[in-house]
Structures are given as C-alpha cells and as structure tokens.
Design an enzyme around this catalytic site. Sequence first.
Site, PDB file in Angstrom:
ATOM      1  N   LYS A 176       0.853  -1.382   0.038  1.00 42.98           N
ATOM      2  CA  LYS A 176      -0.103  -0.087  -0.208  1.00 42.98           C
ATOM      3  C   LYS A 176       0.737   1.325  -0.099  1.00 42.98           C
ATOM      4  O   LYS A 176       1.455   1.558   1.045  1.00 42.98           O
ATOM      5  CB  LYS A 176      -1.077   0.022   1.187  1.00 42.98           C
ATOM      6  CG  LYS A 176      -2.013   1.168   1.026  1.00 42.98           C
ATOM      7  CD  LYS A 176      -2.638   1.611   2.237  1.00 42.98           C
ATOM      8  CE  LYS A 176      -1.799   2.783   2.741  1.00 42.98           C
ATOM      9  NZ  LYS A 176      -2.068   4.149   1.868  1.00 42.98           N
ATOM     10  N   GLU A 255       8.577   0.999  11.561  1.00 44.28           N
ATOM     11  CA  GLU A 255       9.604   2.093  11.363  1.00 44.28           C
ATOM     12  C   GLU A 255       8.935   3.254  11.621  1.00 44.28           C
ATOM     13  O   GLU A 255       8.442   3.723  10.464  1.00 44.28           O
ATOM     14  CB  GLU A 255      10.458   2.029  10.284  1.00 44.28           C
ATOM     15  CG  GLU A 255      12.132   2.636  10.306  1.00 44.28           C
ATOM     16  CD  GLU A 255      11.915   3.992   9.817  1.00 44.28           C
ATOM     17  OE1 GLU A 255      11.640   4.766  10.762  1.00 44.28           O
ATOM     18  OE2 GLU A 255      12.047   4.297   8.724  1.00 44.28           O
ATOM     19  N   CYS A 289      12.684  10.580   8.548  1.00 43.95           N
ATOM     20  CA  CYS A 289      12.464  10.222   9.848  1.00 43.95           C
ATOM     21  C   CYS A 289      13.663  10.423  10.639  1.00 43.95           C
ATOM     22  O   CYS A 289      13.497  10.651  11.869  1.00 43.95           O
ATOM     23  CB  CYS A 289      11.753   8.825   9.887  1.00 43.95           C
ATOM     24  SG  CYS A 289      12.945   7.514   8.989  1.00 43.95           S
ATOM     25  N   GLU A 390       7.660  15.647  16.129  1.00 47.64           N
ATOM     26  CA  GLU A 390       8.509  15.706  14.854  1.00 47.64           C
ATOM     27  C   GLU A 390       7.564  16.542  13.865  1.00 47.64           C
ATOM     28  O   GLU A 390       6.436  16.664  13.806  1.00 47.64           O
ATOM     29  CB  GLU A 390       8.342  13.979  14.500  1.00 47.64           C
ATOM     30  CG  GLU A 390       9.015  13.854  13.120  1.00 47.64           C
ATOM     31  CD  GLU A 390       9.032  12.557  12.439  1.00 47.64           C
ATOM     32  OE1 GLU A 390       9.880  11.993  12.077  1.00 47.64           O
ATOM     33  OE2 GLU A 390       7.840  11.935  12.679  1.00 47.64           O
TER      34      GLU A 390
END
Length: 495
Positions: A176, A255, A289, A390
């Site tokens: 996906k 992750e 990330c 973040e």
Amino acid sequence: MSRTPPDEALIAGEWRRGAGAPNVTVDPATGAPLATVHAVSVEEVAEAARAAASAAADPRWRALLPHQRARLLVRIAELIDAEAEQLAALQTADTGKALTETRALVASAAGTFRYTAAALETAEEALTPARGAYVTMSVYEPIGVVGAINPWNSPIASDAQKLAPALAGGNAVLLKPAEWTPLVSLALGRLVTRALDELALPRALLAVLPGPGRIVGDALVRDSRVGKVTFTGGTSTGRTLAHAAAEKLMPLSLELGGKSPTIVRADADVEQALAGVMFGVFSSSGQSCIAGSRLFVARELYEDFVGELVRRTQKLRVGPGTDPATQVAPLVHHRHRDAVAGYVDLARSEGARVLCGGAVPDGPQYADGAYYLPTVLDGLANTARTCQEEIFGPVLVALPFDDEDDLVAQANDSVYGLACGIWTRDHRAAWRLARRIDAGTVWINTYKQFSISTPFGGMKDSGLGREKGRDGIRAHQRQKALYWGTAESPLPWAT
C-alpha cells in the site's frame, strides 16, 4: 515504461482502476495535477489477499529453491536500472524531491534487490547441537502473505526495502503506497509484474493497492490471510496498526518517527560539522524520519557555530526538484507545508527566536508550489513542544549543552530513539556518547549514510524490529525446529 503516469492498481494479478474514490496527485513544485488514481475498495483488498495467498502456495513459487527466487530479485534490479531516469523523474514529479536525490533513491532500490538476492543465495540454516539420540536443525519457511505499508517521503527506496526481503522469504506481498505519492510504487509494480511474467511466476505475488490508510491500510492489516505487516510512517498510525495486529497475534515491524539529536562537541572539525548538520536536516527538505532536527552544540562553541550555520543556511538554493542547482526542494504537499509552518508559529509562541527562514519564500516562481524556507530556531528549552514533536520539514532547533551528562540527559529526553549524529575528533568520546544515546543508528562525523547490509530501526516510540541486513529475510519467515531420531528405541520407555 510509458511516459504517462500510471493510474491503475494491481489487484489479484490484474491492472485495473480501483473501485474506490479518486485521488488527484499534484506536483508539489507547481501545484499542477499529475494523475488521477482511484483507491481500491475494501472488497478489492480482500480479493487481492485471496489471490496472494493462492499465489504464495502455488508450486511454481513455493517449490523454488533460494537461488531461483534470487533470480527474480536480480531481474527486478535490472529492470529498475533500465528505467532509472524515468523512475527518478516520476518520483520528482510526485514528491517534489530533487532529481539528484531521486536518482540516488532509484539506484538504492536496485541495489536493495541485488543485495537481497545475494544474501538469499548464501543464507544458511542451522544444524543445532543435540542433547540426546537425535539430530536437531532449524529451518525457515514463508509466512505466506505480507502486508507492506509505506510513507510518501522516499517511496521507491522504501518499497524495495519491504518487497525484496518479503519476496526473498518466499511470500506474496500486498503493497500500500502513500495516498499522496502512489505513482512510483505503481510504476515499480509494472516492472515486478514484467519480471514475474518473464519467469512464468504467478502475477498475484504482488498487489499494489493505493488509497487512504484508514480504509485500505486498515483492511489490509485486519485480513485473516495477511500473516505479517511491515509499516513505515507516523508513530500514532503505528500504534493503531499494532493494536489491530495484536488482535490477530500477528508479527509486525514498525519504522516510525524521530526527533534525532545531532551533537557538535567543542573539539569537532567545524567545517565538517557545519556541512554535516545542514545536510542532516535540510536535505530531503527535512522530510526524513532520521533528520537531525535537534542540534546540540557545546556552549563555548555555540554562538560562533550557530551564527555561521545561519549564514550558510540563508544561502541555500530553494527551487523545484528539476533544477540541478536546487538544494532545498518543495515539500510534498501544500497541506504538509502548512503543518510545518504551523509548528514554526508554535515555536514563536513558545518563545523561540527565528534566526532564519520561518516563512514561505517570496517570488512568483514559488507562488503555486509547496515551498518553505530552511529555518533555524533557538531560545527554547529542550522540553518545548517544538523540540519534542516531529515536524518533518526543514526546521532545525539549536540548543547549547554544558557537559557530557547534561548533553546525554537532554538528547535522551525524547519519546523517540531513531538516530543520532556526533561530530568530534575524540574517538573515545564518540564511543562513549554513541553507547549512551538512545538511538538505533548513530553516525560519527557523518550523517544520513546508509548501507543495505546494516540493520536499521529505532528504540522507544521510533519503532519495533529492524529492516535491512541479512536478517531482513528471516524477519519475513517462520522458524521451525526439526528433530531426527537416531536411537533404536524412539522414546525413553519404548521396548
């Protein structure tokens, strides 16, 4: 490969328009529409999962020896290489990334398939030490169907890191892609389909299922035929997927996010550190990330270092990914650009000084794109939301530190533990810090360098499990123990 952007899903071995809602993908540099991709429906996810389970059990695939599966991976790498420039251009159009970066990502994807093929051909199973009149061994078998859910920031490299080990392990894969950036994943699916056809293998070994995560991703993780899910993305979504996987007692690898510290000690090579810090946070426009988004500088060096960092940041060239001179490309989507700008506004309200950036660039060439200036902030405590959450954009927060204990306390004061950078000439101090910092990856006098042979993953809220490396294949298999009796009497009480 056709120059027309792909707009069909790969469902049960067939390329066709999904039955779900349409999604118009947009070039972040210009705001112009690229393609309309229809999401797949929940029913189509189930159809793809049924076909994938059948393909995984098909003797044409299940009976292949490791070196024969490796042949498929090598062929996929060859096809990626042959279409490298078109794939890079498509990813630049879809994500806004600079062509220099998307070319590197395409090369990385091909390298991942090649490395995994080599690791597969040389993988060994263990003859374990026996404790009686029997021979014991450990063998590995496919899980069956693996679901792979990827983010929008580096699609083709992320796709390869999930597809290659899952296929190497003998599985079928339901992929996906991110809703904002499905095009290069669909293009990669075309190449995998071609390789499967050439080797007379079942097409349903791969499905590419575009659509929103709340519908397609949720249906994928809950399908009873899916035996493992591997996800890269936000921590909140990772938690939701983990809950769904727990209901099935299904293995899951995650992750997730990061708020990575990059550390400049007083004894650092300043020129090297300046270049590394800037690359660590502003490359990929900060949409990574592992971006080094928290900068800790020794107090005696802080004022001079941050001042020079700001001067150099102001000179970075902002522009479209197609311009070879561009150093900071647009963000992936206007909505994401607005979210990044919102964080800078939050920083101002928390008392931050905006040393540079902090705005959309001026000029007609930027008017329609999702641009944001590279930004340096200071004046905040590490406890501020801007230092803890973040941002996923070109925003760096600078903080001073007084000594090693103060540094470690601040660097580890985060829910995340993904990456860290250390700039120092003192190898003993580097070793000490690397072991004390909570991070899955630590770079010393470098940053954002990767090897497919080296495991990657995070601690704390940055994830579960590891990708890459030789064990990446085993993570997509089930381990089984075999006992071979050698005694005349098979059981202790047998006569």
